[in-house]
Write an enzyme that holds these catalytic residues in place. Structure first.
Site, PDB file in Angstrom:
ATOM      1  N   PHE A  11     -14.791  -7.626   4.062  1.00  0.00           N
ATOM      2  CA  PHE A  11     -15.190  -7.132   5.330  1.00  0.00           C
ATOM      3  C   PHE A  11     -15.922  -5.809   5.159  1.00  0.00           C
ATOM      4  O   PHE A  11     -17.170  -5.562   5.492  1.00  0.00           O
ATOM      5  CB  PHE A  11     -13.920  -6.948   6.008  1.00  0.00           C
ATOM      6  N   THR A 125      -7.468   4.311  -0.041  1.00  0.00           N
ATOM      7  CA  THR A 125      -7.051   4.341   1.546  1.00  0.00           C
ATOM      8  C   THR A 125      -6.187   5.209   1.646  1.00  0.00           C
ATOM      9  O   THR A 125      -5.294   5.752   0.952  1.00  0.00           O
ATOM     10  CB  THR A 125      -6.255   2.698   1.528  1.00  0.00           C
ATOM     11  N   ASP A 126      -5.985   5.802   2.993  1.00  0.00           N
ATOM     12  CA  ASP A 126      -5.172   6.791   3.320  1.00  0.00           C
ATOM     13  C   ASP A 126      -3.657   6.139   3.311  1.00  0.00           C
ATOM     14  O   ASP A 126      -2.633   7.103   3.380  1.00  0.00           O
ATOM     15  CB  ASP A 126      -5.375   6.950   4.941  1.00  0.00           C
ATOM     16  N   GLU A 127      -3.290   4.984   3.047  1.00  0.00           N
ATOM     17  CA  GLU A 127      -2.059   4.495   3.143  1.00  0.00           C
ATOM     18  C   GLU A 127      -1.275   4.841   1.561  1.00  0.00           C
ATOM     19  O   GLU A 127      -0.095   4.853   1.587  1.00  0.00           O
ATOM     20  CB  GLU A 127      -1.972   2.827   2.768  1.00  0.00           C
ATOM     21  N   TYR A 150       1.352  -3.160  -1.478  1.00  0.00           N
ATOM     22  CA  TYR A 150      -0.219  -2.937  -1.369  1.00  0.00           C
ATOM     23  C   TYR A 150      -0.803  -1.606  -1.741  1.00  0.00           C
ATOM     24  O   TYR A 150      -1.569  -1.202  -2.467  1.00  0.00           O
ATOM     25  CB  TYR A 150      -0.868  -3.356  -0.046  1.00  0.00           C
ATOM     26  N   SER A 153       0.143  -0.275  -5.220  1.00  0.00           N
ATOM     27  CA  SER A 153      -0.769  -0.670  -6.155  1.00  0.00           C
ATOM     28  C   SER A 153      -2.199   0.163  -5.942  1.00  0.00           C
ATOM     29  O   SER A 153      -3.062   0.392  -6.737  1.00  0.00           O
ATOM     30  CB  SER A 153      -1.298  -2.161  -5.718  1.00  0.00           C
ATOM     31  N   LYS A 154      -2.381   0.370  -4.834  1.00  0.00           N
ATOM     32  CA  LYS A 154      -3.938   1.475  -4.350  1.00  0.00           C
ATOM     33  C   LYS A 154      -3.404   2.719  -5.113  1.00  0.00           C
ATOM     34  O   LYS A 154      -4.410   3.486  -5.660  1.00  0.00           O
ATOM     35  CB  LYS A 154      -4.129   1.314  -3.035  1.00  0.00           C
ATOM     36  N   ASP A 272      10.137  -6.286  13.192  1.00  0.00           N
ATOM     37  CA  ASP A 272       9.004  -4.951  12.408  1.00  0.00           C
ATOM     38  C   ASP A 272       8.693  -5.681  10.918  1.00  0.00           C
ATOM     39  O   ASP A 272       9.243  -6.345  10.551  1.00  0.00           O
ATOM     40  CB  ASP A 272       9.510  -3.806  12.432  1.00  0.00           C
ATOM     41  N   PRO A 274       8.726  -4.851   7.149  1.00  0.00           N
ATOM     42  CA  PRO A 274       9.620  -4.113   6.262  1.00  0.00           C
ATOM     43  C   PRO A 274       8.845  -2.814   5.737  1.00  0.00           C
ATOM     44  O   PRO A 274       7.666  -2.936   5.197  1.00  0.00           O
ATOM     45  CB  PRO A 274       9.916  -4.954   5.041  1.00  0.00           C
ATOM     46  N   GLY A 275       9.350  -1.776   5.744  1.00  0.00           N
ATOM     47  CA  GLY A 275       8.785  -0.588   5.147  1.00  0.00           C
ATOM     48  C   GLY A 275       7.545  -0.063   5.758  1.00  0.00           C
ATOM     49  O   GLY A 275       6.816   0.633   5.101  1.00  0.00           O
TER      50      GLY A 275
END
Ligand code: NAD
Ligand code: DAU
Length: 344
Positions: A11, A125-127, A150, A153-154, A272, A274-275
């Site tokens: 993307f 990423t902001d995550e 995810y 890992s980032k 929801d 998880p986490g």
């Protein structure tokens, strides 16, 4: 000028390639992509036959291939987008996420080091900051607190990239962006999933109470920021890239319903994630001050353009909703119990 882009069939990577090749004096681009479920050469149709553009199918974890490609092409910079990018998939199957996001990034950094690549932009990423409590905004020194496989890992790959700068002086820049949206986004992420479900009259699965907050960034604004970081960013630095538009998920979904004319009865509150991080919020003051970048596309304009794109490109949507997609969709959504919207 020659750029080696990884993940350029996805993307954001494909938006970057299209945008850069439309510059007045475009650099040559070599695009290395494995073509996972998320990689799609159709995203590159508008530029595929341009001179100075080359596509190479391959895995960023394949060290001999990466090394040979760099020695053959001698890029002036590497822009590293390739990743397993979806949080829900990382919860269902963490292994490919760890492999690509950590080993893949390591493989690229090591090849950049061995071959003295002059610039390496690691797209993150902001995550990595995790949930940011109100009223704070995360700047580049905010503590890392990732929640999902995810985002962990980032965060790990960011730290590797930083270590390669500190230890080996590989000229790395790390960018950390907020939630992107726009044309060609795979319909597993919130906006394209809700848009395509609304257009097809299917249920809209809202996780938890739908009050989680994300900061929305139009994909071309993100690509312009990466280009600004490439040209004007300082080696060894991190740059946050936010869209300056924070909204609870349920408000985004209501805007999509209003714009598509789909009924609110399609909304389903489901179990929801998880986490699940409650709130992302970024300060982009540094990149704005140092490069002059600022987001140009308002959420209203970007959303209208995106919805219009999905309305016009039903063939693209139908093709990416392959058997693999349907299997993923069933795995992620069918076992999620529904619940009634909690009283606010
Ligand atoms: P995407 O999932 O749409 O595309 C990922 C691309 O990487 C695909 O073309 C895929 O084929 C390729 N790829 C995956 N594994 C590979 C491998 N091992 N070798 C070579 N190619 C491989 O992802 P996206 O949304 O375009 O995200 C691109 C980058 O931007 C990622 O690093 C992501 O973490 C980061 N990011 C995304 C967002 C967002 O909102 N989507 C926001 C901030 C940062
Ligand atoms: O913040 C940047 C990150 O944004 C990127 O690093 C990731 O690559 C990208 O996937 C995205 O992660 P999110 O988890 O924020 O995006 P996603 O589109 O999966 O979800 C956005 C919000 O919507 C989140 O709070 C979860 C919620 N959601 C998502 C889906 C797919 C739902 O309520 N229902 C859904 O079906």
């Amino acid at each position: 000028m020659k750029l080696l882009v990884t993940g350029g069939a996805g993307f954001i990577g494909s938006a970057f390639v299209r945008l850069i090749l439309d510059l007045r004096e475009p650099p040559a681009i070599v695009n290395l992509d494995k073509l996972t479920y998320a990689g799609n050469l159709e995203n590159l149709d508008p530029i595929a036959s341009r001179s100075g553009y080359r596509f190479v199918r391959g895995d960023i974890c394949d060290a001999p291939l990466v090394d040979a490609l760099i020695q053959e092409e001698r890029p002036d910079a590497m822009i590293h987008f390739a990743a397993e990018s979806h949080v829900d998939r990382s919860i269902l199957s963490p292994s490919p996420v760890i492999e690509t996001n950590l080993r893949g990034t390591f493989t690229l950094l090591e090849a950049a080091r061995q071959n003295h690549v002059p610039r390496f932009v690691h797209v993150s990423t902001d995550e990595v900051y995790g949930s940011v409590p109100r009223p704070l905004e995360a700047d580049e020194n905010f503590p890392l607190n990732p929640s999902s496989p995810y985002s962990a890992s980032k965060a790990g790959s960011d730290l590797l990239a930083r270590a390669y700068f500190t230890t080996y002086r590989v000229p790395v820049i790390v960018t950390r962006a907020s939630n992107n949206y726009g044309p060609y986004q795979f319909p597993e992420k919130l906006l394209p999933l809700m848009i395509s479900n609304a257009l097809e009259g299917r249920p809209l699965p809202v996780y938890g109470d739908g009050q989680q907050i994300r900061d929305w960034l139009y994909v071309d604004d993100h690509c312009r920021a990466i280009h600004a970081a490439l040209e004007k960013g300082r080696e060894g630095e991190i740059y946050n890239i936010g869209g300056s538009r924070s909204l609870p998920n349920i408000e985004v979904i209501r805007k999509i319903l209003a714009a598509t004319g789909a009924p609110e009865t399609l909304i389903r509150y489901v179990e929801d994630r998880p986490g699940h991080d409650r709130r992302y919020a970024l300060s982009s003051a540094k990149i704005m001050k140092e490069t002059g970048w600022a987001p140009q596309v308002s959420f209203e304009d970007g959303l209208a353009h995106t919805i219009e794109w999905y309305q016009r490109n039903t063939g693209w949507v139908a093709r990416v909703k392959s058997e693999e997609y349907r299997n993923y969709y069933a795995r992620n959504y069918e076992s999620r119990s529904e619940h009634i919207e909690p009283a606010s």
